[in-house]
Design a protein around this motif. Structure first.
Motif, PDB file in Angstrom:
ATOM      1  N   ASN B 171     -15.457 -33.053  20.965  1.00 37.99           N
ATOM      2  CA  ASN B 171     -16.751 -33.441  20.421  1.00 37.99           C
ATOM      3  C   ASN B 171     -17.365 -32.237  19.709  1.00 37.99           C
ATOM      4  N   LYS B 173     -19.995 -32.310  17.673  1.00 38.56           N
ATOM      5  CA  LYS B 173     -21.352 -32.580  17.180  1.00 38.56           C
ATOM      6  C   LYS B 173     -22.371 -31.600  17.776  1.00 38.56           C
ATOM      7  N   VAL B 174     -23.106 -30.942  16.901  1.00 35.89           N
ATOM      8  CA  VAL B 174     -24.193 -30.069  17.364  1.00 35.89           C
ATOM      9  C   VAL B 174     -25.409 -30.270  16.461  1.00 35.89           C
ATOM     10  N   ASN B 175     -26.573 -30.058  17.030  1.00 36.23           N
ATOM     11  CA  ASN B 175     -27.788 -30.062  16.220  1.00 36.23           C
ATOM     12  C   ASN B 175     -28.041 -28.657  15.692  1.00 36.23           C
ATOM     13  N   GLU B 178     -27.757 -25.084  17.470  1.00 39.65           N
ATOM     14  CA  GLU B 178     -26.816 -25.117  18.591  1.00 39.65           C
ATOM     15  C   GLU B 178     -25.424 -24.749  18.085  1.00 39.65           C
TER      16      GLU B 178
END
Lengths: 647, 301
Positions: B171, B173-175, B178
């Motif tokens: 995974n 996915k980071v904002n 982050e």
């Protein structure tokens, strides 16, 4: 500490030997006090991978955290995090590494709490084998069932049930046998897999590394011996080529490399391949590695492929063989393990990642949840943390996929929250398409599995279980040769001989195929190709059912036989060339066909007015001018025995 | 068995897969390059992942100013030979205040020159993924580390709240703000690293190999006086000993071992016959047990 004497005497030889070993990944699962950490500590300790300074640290820790009084507490070796040492329990998956003279091992140490199902699934996802621990005093409990079920759900084929703490039940054979019977009763519902039972005491070391003196009634191998010897090579799928493109490298305009890891099957230089989803075809121009070009790649090799043609292909797409396609569909069913405190919401948009593809989508319905203690299906409107259920998924665009039972890479997915990016769940695809929800208007090519009405229930029965049942490794004996070469006679005699000696075998020939399954096909080149393709598919199904298939067709074209081999799989396709010269066949002419061909009554007759491409390197070549039928059958049987296919 | 990959080749393939996933999915990945043996292996794997193309991301070296001179020379030679994009970062405040392990103590020095410096570098360049060469077999808290280890905006690691990681589906996915620390060598052991260096002929810093070197003995640890910033204490003398280093870091914090292993076979032989684990030579771990986990929570690699 006992070390391999080679280390001292001939380090070079030792390293060469070590480097060639294989790798077994296993998980250990059990309830809180079943003694998992103790068992792993014992394996590490007895396999001599604990250093003195670690042992010193352990002794210091034992005084603070130890649970065994002043005794050596192997569990402290593996309980890593401060929080769990304070609580005296393992709370997350930890990975341990050790090797013996035979094998290297990676252990995923999985926690036993009910609320940590997600960790168990995580640990199990990369493993070949599961060690399920049972406390001999408690027998089979709910968590035993949960752990066994999750292991099977994640596709683990080899289960080892360790009945631990035998020292606390006086090493009683009766206790062991009772637990074994209870487990087998329950495991029948898991759909058989390879299960072994071993009575141990992890704390005392009985039957862990060395055979126990306390249990002479147990005649099997100790745990470590079993782990060293269990065979895992046949777990690989070498049949269906799936090459998910991971990354496209373009160092200069003349080179466009598709980097990826071979998920299954074998890719070879020169192969005709199809790009999914663009469906454009090309050939494999080269398979590149850092060391240079290679001729073929198999799982789990990471390589870089180039193609002959500039076709539409990028990350998330897949390279496959044209005769063996994954399903391309936005709809499918999956078994989902939910791992987040916020329940799975039907209809909510999530991100789905499978292999190298990432697509938004939603769960359309929850078909049922599984009560992992009873294995019963229950109706549930949502899946909460640690629930397992079957759901219908609808993605915003189609992805290439296969059932998880056939392919762990193209059959698995993770579900990601679109806001906080957490991994919420993991799914295993179990069915192709959902029935009756789509108009049946889409035109499909014959080779393309797109019918929405086909439901393929993933079989939970492993090939190994069928092999054990039928006492044979299923293969397809593919006889090829001219008309009148003797294929039918040999195949029938072979079938008779196999069945008489207790093997399950079946002949596919013109009589039983052309009149039924393939009665719509004529003898044009295209129809002949399709004829062979269908026969190969049937042979594959028979092999999957555990049967030995004997195919008896002229199959004159190399490309058709290569296609058949792709469908059936390299290791199951055995090509036998019935090598009888044309003059001899024509002399025999049992059906008078050559005469008709010579007179022009039959057109496109192989050998007379159509070519026969003899196999270049068949597995076996039978010269019927020198061998009688019995000798030919004998030669085939001998080869099958040599390869360990039959006893 | 013809279609069976040896375990070392399996590990290699797994690592290459991870490196490519990161290159494909992150906007700005970077590879932490510590110049040590694990970094050397990771660098080779990065080369392999993209060959015949070059490595598509930069390498970052956090220079604490106390690295062995031989390490820096090796680093620059590798960057020149392999033609990768090398970034070097030193904590400017630390540099201005001449932060060193002698006056500030090893804990504070490491915090400022390593942990803080790394955070600064990652933020300065806006990296959203950073490869590290850590292995799970190194230390107990590492055994539970994910391959993709999520870090919040403050670079902190929360061991109780890790993302589940299944199969080789990561995974990414980071904002904004982050990041992910990625450990492609997670499943390698120390022995695997040495075997790979041997069979792949990977260059390493010569300090790993035993040679006559001048050392002092301080608090039971053999240290090399790599430059004059490390002053001899009263009673300390330089003596020639045949030594090597099992791990490489800042010279005042890295203990040598007496050894006669002047080739890789010798190193492996000593390692396999050894009774102490490899981190033993690192002064940084001398604090109480569990110290690595505390450092990691704070953002140490």
């Amino acid at each position: 500490m006992k070390k391999d004497p080679l280390i001292d005497q001939d380090i070079e030889a030792y390293l060469k030997k070590h480097q060639a070993k294989d790798l077994l990944r296993l998980i250990t699962a059990g309830s809180v006090d079943d003694g998992k950490s103790t068992l792993i500590g014992r394996l590490l300790y007895d396999a001599k991978v604990i250093y003195d300074d670690q042992l010193e640290a352990l002794k210091a820790d034992s005084e603070i955290h130890g649970t065994t009084g002043t005794n050596f507490d192997p569990a402290l070796l593996t309980d890593g995090l401060i929080a769990e040492r304070e609580q005296g329990i393992t709370i997350d998956v930890a990975y341990r590494y050790f090797s013996t003279s035979k094998r290297n091992f990676i252990i995923a140490d999985c926690p036993g709490h009910q609320q940590y199902t997600r960790n168990m699934a995580t640990g199990a996802s990369n493993c070949n084998l599961a060690v399920i621990l049972i406390d001999a005093r408690n027998g089979v409990i709910e968590q035993t069932k949960r752990h066994s079920f999750i292991s099977r759900l994640l596709g683990i084929r080899h289960l080892v049930v360790c009945i631990n703490k035998m020292d606390l039940v006086d090493y009683s054979e009766d206790v062991f046998e009772q637990i074994r019977t209870d487990y087998e009763d329950f495991a029948a519902r898991l759909e058989a897999t390879e299960i072994n039972f071993i009575p141990i005491s992890a704390l005392e070391g009985d039957n862990v590394v060395d055979r126990s003196e306390h249990m002479p009634w147990y005649t099997g191998a100790p745990l470590l011996r079993h782990l060293e010897n269990v065979s895992i090579v046949s777990d690989q799928n070498l049949i269906d080529l799936r090459y998910p493109v991971q990354y496209v490298a373009r160092p200069h305009p003349d080179f466009r490399g598709f980097a990826g890891t071979v998920a299954s099957g074998i890719i070879r230089k020169g192969d005709e391949v199809l790009a999914m989803p663009s469906r454009q075809t090309s050939r494999v121009k080269s398979i590149n590695t850092f060391e240079g070009e290679i001729d073929e790649a198999f799982p789990p090799m990471a390589v870089m492929v180039t193609l002959d043609d500039e076709i539409d292909l990028s990350r998330g797409d897949m390279i496959v063989h044209p005769n063996n396609l994954p399903r391309l569909d936005p709809d499918f069913d999956a078994m989902v393990v939910w791992m987040n405190d916020n329940p799975l919401e039907v209809g909510k948009v999530y991100t789905f990642k499978s292999a190298t593809t990432t697509v938004p989508g939603r769960v359309e319905s929850i078909r049922y949840a599984i009560n992992v203690n009873t294995l019963h299906r229950e109706q549930q409107s949502e899946l909460t943390v640690n629930d397992i259920g079957r759901v219908s998924v609808k993605l915003q665009k189609p992805i290439c996929h296969d059932p998880y039972s056939k392919n762990h890479t193209t059959g698995s997915l993770i579900i990601i929250d679109r806001v906080n990016n957490l991994t919420l769940g993991a799914g295993m695809i179990i069915e192709r398409g959902t029935p009756a929800t789509k108009p049946a208007t889409e035109v499909s090519k014959a080779t393309e599995p797109t019918s929405k009405n086909i439901r393929e229930e993933a079989s939970l029965v492993g090939a190994a279980a069928r092999e054990t049942l039928l006492k044979q490794k299923p293969v397809t004996i593919w006889l090829t040769g001219l008309s009148g070469s003797g294929k039918s006679t040999i195949s029938q005699a072979l079938e008779e001989r196999l069945v008489q000696s207790g093997q399950a075998a079946y002949v596919l020939d013109g009589d039983n195929v052309r009149h039924g399954l393939n009665r719509d096909l004529g003898f044009s080149a295209a129809e002949r190709t399709e004829n062979i393709r269908r026969i190969a598919e049937v042979a594959r199904l028979m092999n999957e059912a555990g049967l030995i298939a004997i195919s008896s067709f002229i199959s004159p074209f190399t490309k058709d036989r290569v296609g058949a081999k792709e469908i059936i799989g390299d290791d199951r396709f055995i090509e036998v060339f019935v090598d009888t010269p044309l003059e001899v066949c024509e002399q025999r002419d049992p059906k008078g066909l050559y005469k008709k061909a010579r007179s022009g009554e039959i057109k496109g007759f192989t050998g007379i007015s159509a070519p026969y491409e003899a196999p270049e390197s068949p597995d076996l070549c039978l010269d019927t001018t020198r061998l009688n039928v019995e000798a030919c059958v004998h030669a085939i049987i001998a080869m099958m025995q040599d390869r360990g296919l039959i006893a | 068995m013809r279609y069976n990959l040896s375990y070392l080749k399996q590990l290699e393939a797994e690592s290459i897969h991870i490196i490519r996933e990161v290159a494909a999915e992150f906007e700005r990945p970077v590879m932490l390059y510590s110049i040590g043996k694990d970094s050397s292996v990771m660098l080779r794997l990065a080369e392999k992942a993209f060959a015949p193309a070059g490595i598509p991301f930069p390498l970052l070296h956090v220079d604490t100013t106390f690295k062995f001179k031989e390490m820096l020379a090796f680093r620059d030679k590798m960057a020149a030979d392999l033609n990768f994009d090398l970034l070097v970062w030193t904590n400017p405040e630390g540099l201005a205040n001449k932060v060193n392990p002698f006056d500030f103590g090893s804990a504070k020095y490491t915090q400022i020159m390593k942990t803080e410096a790394l955070k600064q570098a990652l933020e300065h360049h806006g990296f959203d993924a950073a490869f590290g060469g850590a292995r799970r077999d190194e230390e107990r808290s590492r055994a539970k580390e994910r391959v993709y280890s999520f870090r919040d905006r403050f670079h902190q690691w929360d061991p109780k709240n890790q993302r589940p990681e299944l199969w080789n589906v990561y995974n990414a996915k980071v904002n904004k703000g982050e990041s992910i620390r990625v450990f492609p060598l997670s499943n390698w052991t120390e022995l695997d690293i040495w075997l790979y260096i041997k069979f792949e002929s990977i260059p390493i810093v010569p300090l790993y190999l035993a040679k006559e070197r001048e050392v002092i003995e301080r608090d039971g640890v053999l240290l090399m006086q790599d430059d004059e910033r490390m002053e001899l204490r009263e009673g300390e003398t330089l003596t020639k000993k045949k030594i090597r280093f099992r791990t490489l870091g800042c010279y005042p914090l890295t203990g040598a071992v007496e050894s006669s292993a002047d080739d890789i076979n010798g190193i492996v032989q000593e390692m396999l016959l050894a009774t102490k684990s490899e981190r033993e030579g690192r002064v940084i771990d001398y604090d109480e047990s569990g110290s690595m986990e505390k450092k990691k929570r704070e953002g140490y690699f």
